[in-house]
Design a protein around this motif. Structure first.
Motif, mmCIF file in Angstrom:
data_model
loop_
_atom_site.group_PDB
_atom_site.id
_atom_site.type_symbol
_atom_site.label_atom_id
_atom_site.label_comp_id
_atom_site.label_asym_id
_atom_site.label_seq_id
_atom_site.Cartn_x
_atom_site.Cartn_y
_atom_site.Cartn_z
ATOM 1 N N TYR B 75 2.389 23.632 44.438
ATOM 2 C CA TYR B 75 3.577 22.865 44.076
ATOM 3 C C TYR B 75 4.736 23.180 45.011
ATOM 4 C CZ TYR B 75 7.770 21.678 41.406
ATOM 5 O OH TYR B 75 8.997 21.208 41.030
ATOM 6 N N ASP B 76 4.799 24.430 45.477
ATOM 7 C CA ASP B 76 5.902 24.854 46.341
ATOM 8 C C ASP B 76 5.797 24.277 47.752
ATOM 9 O OD1 ASP B 76 6.616 27.396 48.449
ATOM 10 O OD2 ASP B 76 8.168 26.789 47.034
ATOM 11 N N LEU B 77 4.566 23.949 48.187
ATOM 12 C CA LEU B 77 4.413 23.427 49.544
ATOM 13 C C LEU B 77 5.145 22.105 49.690
ATOM 14 C CD1 LEU B 77 0.594 23.920 50.235
ATOM 15 C CD2 LEU B 77 2.456 25.424 50.898
ATOM 16 N N SER B 78 5.789 21.903 50.852
ATOM 17 C CA SER B 78 6.464 20.625 51.046
ATOM 18 C C SER B 78 5.601 19.662 51.841
ATOM 19 C CB SER B 78 7.814 20.824 51.743
ATOM 20 O OG SER B 78 7.640 21.467 52.986
ATOM 21 N N HIS B 79 4.483 20.148 52.385
ATOM 22 C CA HIS B 79 3.589 19.271 53.152
ATOM 23 C C HIS B 79 2.198 19.376 52.525
ATOM 24 C CE1 HIS B 79 3.151 17.618 57.523
ATOM 25 N NE2 HIS B 79 3.744 16.755 56.742
ATOM 26 N N LYS B 80 2.139 19.022 51.236
ATOM 27 C CA LYS B 80 0.964 19.310 50.414
ATOM 28 C C LYS B 80 -0.343 18.750 50.956
ATOM 29 C CE LYS B 80 3.470 19.611 46.021
ATOM 30 N NZ LYS B 80 4.763 19.858 46.636
ATOM 31 N N LEU B 81 -0.282 17.543 51.553
ATOM 32 C CA LEU B 81 -1.525 16.905 52.000
ATOM 33 C C LEU B 81 -2.228 17.713 53.069
ATOM 34 C CD1 LEU B 81 -0.473 13.153 52.169
ATOM 35 C CD2 LEU B 81 -2.022 14.214 50.531
ATOM 36 N N TYR B 82 -1.489 18.691 53.690
ATOM 37 C CA TYR B 82 -2.078 19.460 54.769
ATOM 38 C C TYR B 82 -2.461 20.871 54.339
ATOM 39 C CZ TYR B 82 -0.617 15.653 57.743
ATOM 40 O OH TYR B 82 -0.472 14.414 58.295
ATOM 41 N N PHE B 83 -2.464 21.135 53.018
ATOM 42 C CA PHE B 83 -2.733 22.498 52.542
ATOM 43 C C PHE B 83 -4.048 23.046 53.091
ATOM 44 C CE2 PHE B 83 -6.264 22.638 49.592
ATOM 45 C CZ PHE B 83 -6.506 21.301 49.387
ATOM 46 N N TRP B 84 -5.004 22.146 53.351
ATOM 47 C CA TRP B 84 -6.322 22.581 53.818
ATOM 48 C C TRP B 84 -6.272 23.245 55.186
ATOM 49 C CZ3 TRP B 84 -7.582 20.066 58.305
ATOM 50 C CH2 TRP B 84 -6.916 18.853 58.544
ATOM 51 N N ARG B 85 -5.142 23.076 55.890
ATOM 52 C CA ARG B 85 -4.977 23.721 57.190
ATOM 53 C C ARG B 85 -5.024 25.238 57.068
ATOM 54 N NH1 ARG B 85 -5.826 21.193 61.982
ATOM 55 N NH2 ARG B 85 -4.697 19.221 62.143
ATOM 56 N N LEU B 86 -4.734 25.749 55.861
ATOM 57 C CA LEU B 86 -4.823 27.191 55.644
ATOM 58 C C LEU B 86 -6.247 27.668 55.880
ATOM 59 C CD1 LEU B 86 -2.794 27.715 52.370
ATOM 60 C CD2 LEU B 86 -2.292 28.757 54.572
ATOM 61 N N TYR B 87 -7.211 26.770 55.647
ATOM 62 C CA TYR B 87 -8.614 27.162 55.694
ATOM 63 C C TYR B 87 -9.344 26.676 56.931
ATOM 64 C CZ TYR B 87 -7.421 28.611 51.055
ATOM 65 O OH TYR B 87 -6.806 29.240 50.007
ATOM 66 N N THR B 88 -8.581 26.251 57.952
ATOM 67 C CA THR B 88 -9.223 25.932 59.229
ATOM 68 C C THR B 88 -8.819 26.965 60.264
ATOM 69 O OG1 THR B 88 -7.406 24.474 59.836
ATOM 70 C CG2 THR B 88 -9.331 23.464 58.795
ATOM 71 N N SER B 89 -8.137 28.028 59.812
ATOM 72 C CA SER B 89 -7.766 29.069 60.764
ATOM 73 C C SER B 89 -7.603 30.375 60.018
ATOM 74 C CB SER B 89 -6.441 28.713 61.458
ATOM 75 O OG SER B 89 -5.415 28.615 60.491
ATOM 76 N N PHE B 90 -7.767 31.475 60.720
ATOM 77 C CA PHE B 90 -7.449 32.774 60.163
ATOM 78 C C PHE B 90 -6.591 33.484 61.184
ATOM 79 C CE2 PHE B 90 -7.400 36.552 57.875
ATOM 80 C CZ PHE B 90 -7.718 37.625 58.688
#
Lengths: 177, 308
Positions: B75-90
């Motif tokens: 809910y806090d994210l302002s660019h919610k549709l891109y949240f999955w970007r967290l899981y394409t990189s470490f």
């Protein structure tokens, strides 16, 4: 190649032309600013001194915003300019929290944004929008790795400081005193 | 010092970019970490029958806590549709990246433990979806490994939130490595308190009252140490510590976190262990509320603390 900017605080009058030019050039959403004027008053009345300077993202060489970004959206680009890749940004705000200079803001599009040293202009050999419009020509920009550049020459001849060097960020934004 | 030409939302006049969802997540994440830790530890120590709430009851809360926490973060994210970007990189240098991956492991792990310790209630689902039995079988055969994972990832979950905040050199209040251990201990403490609330066995409650007493003592020490460290630091760190020593957060911090959240429950636990008749639920509830306040105050005060 290392891009840097120097503001001549003896010439800045705080007109905010740089603010408006940047907002126009970079389609900054209404209500946000990528750069701003700081008025610092020192001394005790009647012995007062005021310094005016135009500030923005310092494009630090050791940027905490790049370090803390979980997706790599905040990254180092040409010449050390720090850019945000909007389609990698999740809008978590970690970079906003990690900037000691309060240079970043939330774009209405949802991603986080900030001064880009007009990357789209300087890579074409043009000056930054703010440097172009400054009426007192107090904004110097260029490659400090090139000893012949305008900015290298002025940094050789004038005293200058950076903001909060003790924060360890190695800012590339200088203020000529 | 006057700023003109800038009035960026969430940044001016003071930083407010991380509102209530962040400290809420830090709190539920910490409590979940504590419960997972004690669950795994108690199971591996062979105390499943005596510490029933730790191994079977309290873990039921963890998936709920994590879902609430993840929802708050999302809910806090302002660019919610891109949240999955967290899981394409470490990114090893970004604690938030560690955290997103830790959560990706801990959340299914907590569901898995709940599933295999409550298989009797899930037979309806297994009858309908036979393939789930294969997965469940694998998990049951590796129950010990799951318990170890709960211990390790419980610690990681509890500690990374403190590391995350301490990694921001721009926020003098947070820029202390003690914050990591403080958050871990606080998480373990709220976890132990949650287990006590779930427990129907006096022996188990006393066991966790003792553990919580130790954790509260550690937490009090860490808070004093944290403030001392700030007071021995540079000017901006001294200013940050002063927010709690006469500044705007003084009363809320000392009253709600230290007195009501730590000192009073500690005294109640001592009295209870000595045999005095005290309702067992008061101290744990105070500890849990204290943990919530600790997270809220540190996140809000930290955003106010600044170098400029």
């Amino acid at each position: 190649m290392r891009y840097a900017m120097a503001i001549d605080t003896k010439k800045c009058v705080g007109c905010t032309d740089c603010v408006v030019a940047c907002q126009t050039e970079n389609f900054v959403p209404i209500g946000s600013s990528r750069d701003w004027i700081v008025e610092e008053v020192k001394g005790k009345f009647p012995n007062l001194r005021m310094e005016l300077r135009s500030e923005r993202c310092n494009h630090c060489a050791n940027a905490p915003c790049v370090r803390t970004c979980p997706t790599g959206s905040s990254h180092y680009a040409d010449g050390g300019i720090i850019l945000v890749t909007p389609n990698k940004c999740i809008g978590c705000g970690a970079c906003v929290v990690s900037c000691p200079y309060d240079a970043r803001y939330r774009h209405t599009g949802g991603h986080i944004d900030k001064c880009s040293f007009c990357h789209h202009r300087v890579t074409q050999g043009m000056k930054t929008a703010c440097a172009m419009v400054c009426p007192t020509k107090c904004i110097h920009f260029g490659d400090i790795d090139d000893p012949e550049s305008e900015i290298s020459k002025i940094l050789q001849t004038r005293e200058y400081y950076t903001l909060i060097p003790e924060a360890g960020t190695e800012p590339q934004h200088f203020f000529l005193t | 010092m006057n700023i003109s030409g800038r009035l960026n939302e969430f940044v001016d006049p003071t930083l407010t970019i991380w509102p209530w969802p962040i400290p809420l997540y830090l709190f539920v994440g910490g409590m979940a970490a504590g419960i997972l830790f004690f669950c795994g530890l108690s199971y591996l120590q062979g105390k499943s029958t005596t510490l029933e709430a730790a191994v079977f009851k309290a873990p039921l809360l963890v998936p709920i806590l994590l879902i609430v926490g993840l929802t708050a973060l999302f809910y806090d994210l302002s660019h919610k549709l891109y949240f999955w970007r967290l899981y394409t990189s470490f990114r090893i240098e970004a604690p938030m990246s560690w955290g997103s991956w830790v959560l990706a492991v801990v959340t299914p792990l907590s569901f898995a433990w709940v599933a295999i310790t409550n298989r009797q209630y899930l037979t309806v689902i297994y009858d309908k979806f036979q393939w789930l039995l294969k997965i469940e079988d694998f998990l049951v055969r590796n129950k010990k490994a799951l318990a170890w994972m709960m211990i390790i990832f419980g610690i990681l979950l509890g500690i990374y939130t403190g590391i995350l905040l301490s990694a921001f050199n721009a926020r003098p209040l947070w820029n202390s490595s003690i914050l990591a251990i403080l958050f871990l201990v606080s998480g373990l403490s709220t976890g132990a308190s949650a287990i006590t609330l779930f427990s129907k066995s006096k022996a188990e409650r006393h066991y966790f009252a003792k553990i919580d007493l130790g954790l509260i003592g550690a937490e009090l020490f860490l808070i004093i140490h944290f403030l001392m460290g700030l007071l021995a630091g540079v000017q901006v760190q001294i200013d940050a510590a002063r927010m709690f020593l006469g500044g705007p957060y003084t009363v809320s911090f000392w009253l709600f976190v230290v007195v009501l959240g730590l000192a009073v429950p500690a005294i109640l636990n001592v009295l209870e262990l000595k045999g005095k008749k005290i309702p067992y639920y008061i101290a744990p509830i105070l500890v849990i509320i204290g943990g919530l306040f600790l997270r809220f105050i540190i996140v809000y005060a930290g955003q106010v603390s600044t170098w400029m």
